[in-house]
Design an enzyme around this catalytic site. Sequence first.
Site, PDB file in Angstrom:
ATOM      1  CG  ASP A   1      -2.254   1.005   1.141  1.00  0.00           C
ATOM      2  OD1 ASP A   1      -2.152   1.471   0.220  1.00  0.00           O
ATOM      3  OD2 ASP A   1      -2.616   1.363   2.160  1.00  0.00           O
TER       4      ASP A   1
ATOM      5  CG  HIS B   1      -0.729   1.879  -9.236  1.00  0.00           C
ATOM      6  ND1 HIS B   1      -0.911   1.729  -7.758  1.00  0.00           N
ATOM      7  CD2 HIS B   1      -1.771   2.526  -9.605  1.00  0.00           C
ATOM      8  CE1 HIS B   1      -1.920   2.226  -7.568  1.00  0.00           C
ATOM      9  NE2 HIS B   1      -2.759   2.674  -8.439  1.00  0.00           N
TER      10      HIS B   1
ATOM     11  NE  ARG C   1      -2.803  -0.555   4.423  1.00  0.00           N
ATOM     12  CZ  ARG C   1      -3.958  -0.960   4.062  1.00  0.00           C
ATOM     13  NH1 ARG C   1      -5.125  -1.679   4.719  1.00  0.00           N
ATOM     14  NH2 ARG C   1      -4.507  -0.002   3.006  1.00  0.00           N
TER      15      ARG C   1
ATOM     16  CG  LEU D   1       9.555 -17.164  -0.695  1.00  0.00           C
ATOM     17  CD1 LEU D   1       9.308 -16.896   0.631  1.00  0.00           C
ATOM     18  CD2 LEU D   1      10.013 -15.734  -1.685  1.00  0.00           C
TER      19      LEU D   1
HETATM   20  C1  IPE Z   1      -5.260  -2.773   0.277  1.00  0.00           C
HETATM   21  O1  IPE Z   1      -5.275  -1.200  -0.259  1.00  0.00           O
HETATM   22  C2  IPE Z   1      -5.324  -3.525  -1.047  1.00  0.00           C
HETATM   23  C3  IPE Z   1      -4.077  -3.437  -1.745  1.00  0.00           C
HETATM   24  C4  IPE Z   1      -2.842  -3.329  -1.047  1.00  0.00           C
HETATM   25  C5  IPE Z   1      -3.803  -4.323  -2.859  1.00  0.00           C
HETATM   26  P1  IPE Z   1      -5.981  -0.058  -0.429  1.00  0.00           P
HETATM   27  O2  IPE Z   1      -5.553   1.042  -0.578  1.00  0.00           O
HETATM   28  O3  IPE Z   1      -7.146  -0.393  -1.445  1.00  0.00           O
HETATM   29  O4  IPE Z   1      -7.065  -0.123   0.909  1.00  0.00           O
HETATM   30  P2  IPE Z   1      -7.969   1.024   1.645  1.00  0.00           P
HETATM   31  O5  IPE Z   1      -9.016   1.462   0.461  1.00  0.00           O
HETATM   32  O6  IPE Z   1      -6.993   1.932   1.993  1.00  0.00           O
HETATM   33  O7  IPE Z   1      -8.632   0.431   2.764  1.00  0.00           O
HETATM   34  C1  IPE Z   2      -1.649   0.259  -3.464  1.00  0.00           C
HETATM   35  O1  IPE Z   2      -1.273   1.507  -3.394  1.00  0.00           O
HETATM   36  C2  IPE Z   2      -2.022  -0.335  -4.629  1.00  0.00           C
HETATM   37  C3  IPE Z   2      -3.409  -0.810  -4.638  1.00  0.00           C
HETATM   38  C4  IPE Z   2      -4.253  -0.864  -3.773  1.00  0.00           C
HETATM   39  C5  IPE Z   2      -3.514  -1.351  -5.945  1.00  0.00           C
HETATM   40  P1  IPE Z   2      -2.802   2.634  -3.281  1.00  0.00           P
HETATM   41  O2  IPE Z   2      -3.129   2.989  -4.815  1.00  0.00           O
HETATM   42  O3  IPE Z   2      -3.613   2.035  -2.472  1.00  0.00           O
HETATM   43  O4  IPE Z   2      -1.980   3.891  -2.812  1.00  0.00           O
HETATM   44  P2  IPE Z   2      -2.576   4.966  -1.664  1.00  0.00           P
HETATM   45  O5  IPE Z   2      -3.089   4.302  -0.492  1.00  0.00           O
HETATM   46  O6  IPE Z   2      -3.574   5.635  -2.387  1.00  0.00           O
HETATM   47  O7  IPE Z   2      -1.437   5.782  -1.226  1.00  0.00           O
HETATM   48 MG    MG Z   3      -4.112   2.526  -0.553  1.00  0.00          MG
END
Ligand code: IPE
Ligand code: IPE
Ligand code: MG
Length: 261
Positions: free
Chosen positions: A28, A45, A196, A139
């Site tokens: 995340d 991403h 996380r 792994l």
């Molecule tokens: C969780 O992150 C999903 C992934 C890391 C793939 P999100 O960014 O989507 O989760 P929320 O929306 O903050 O809860």
């Molecule tokens: C995680 O990064 C990637 C996915 C959930 C697919 P985010 O896109 O959630 O990044 P933030 O949380 O907005 O910074």
């Molecule tokens: Mg996120």
Amino acid sequence: MTSTARTAAPPPPVPAELLPRTVAVAMDGNGRWARARGLSRSEGHRAGAERLPELARAALEIGVRRLVVYGFSTENWRRSPQEVAALMRLSEQALGAQRERLHAMGVRVRWSGRPGRLWRGVVRELRATEELTRDNDRLTLDLCVNYGGQAELVDAMAAIARQAGAGVLRPEAVDEELLGRHLYQADGADVELFLRPSGEHRTSNFLLWQLAHAELVFLDVLWPDFERRHLWEAVRIYAERRRRREGVVPDLSSLPRSSTS
Ligand code: IPE
Ligand code: IPE
Ligand code: MG
């Protein structure tokens, strides 16, 4: 890969009996990383996707045997169509680009999630990666793509209900062990460490069943900045907590080769 002068420092010595066997990682913070640099979310991403082999390497070096990583959730479909498309395209590309490297590292990749709305190209790359790496055993890397913890439990319960309805399973036979065997990975019920990054303190529908006994560790680093030392730091925190919790295992300062348990 973008990794520059990363430290060559070895992993901290954690006694084998204090290592988590399975570590779950919610990747995340890509969006915030990109925003801080004036880049698009897809650039975030892309940078995030490049960190995956580094995570696998960190696990191999410290002795973690299984990683479960959250790449795309069932809730992520609610993002803008442009972002969803970028995520699909990038997943497809990253899998194609990283497959051989993960294979060379001895990593066995498995996919957990629903095919559902996933782009066909993503499913194809996931299957090809599973196929190429199926005999590796250094792994296990479970990639959660179009994954939701609630969806996984619904799928497990639906399969169990179908068997009960068909008369091949008695309802009294349903217990924790049976449900665990109906999850996407039948051998994957226990996660010892949930990590996380990004500073958020949520599970976001990741591994609801499997986290029942996990230690939860939250780090402030954004996923595209993730380095090996971050996994190692989480493992060190886990080992400290286990030592405190169990009280009987050796002090970390007395380090490896201890056979006391
Ligand atoms: C969780 O992150 C999903 C992934 C890391 C793939 P999100 O960014 O989507 O989760 P929320 O929306 O903050 O809860
Ligand atoms: C995680 O990064 C990637 C996915 C959930 C697919 P985010 O896109 O959630 O990044 P933030 O949380 O907005 O910074
Ligand atoms: Mg996120």
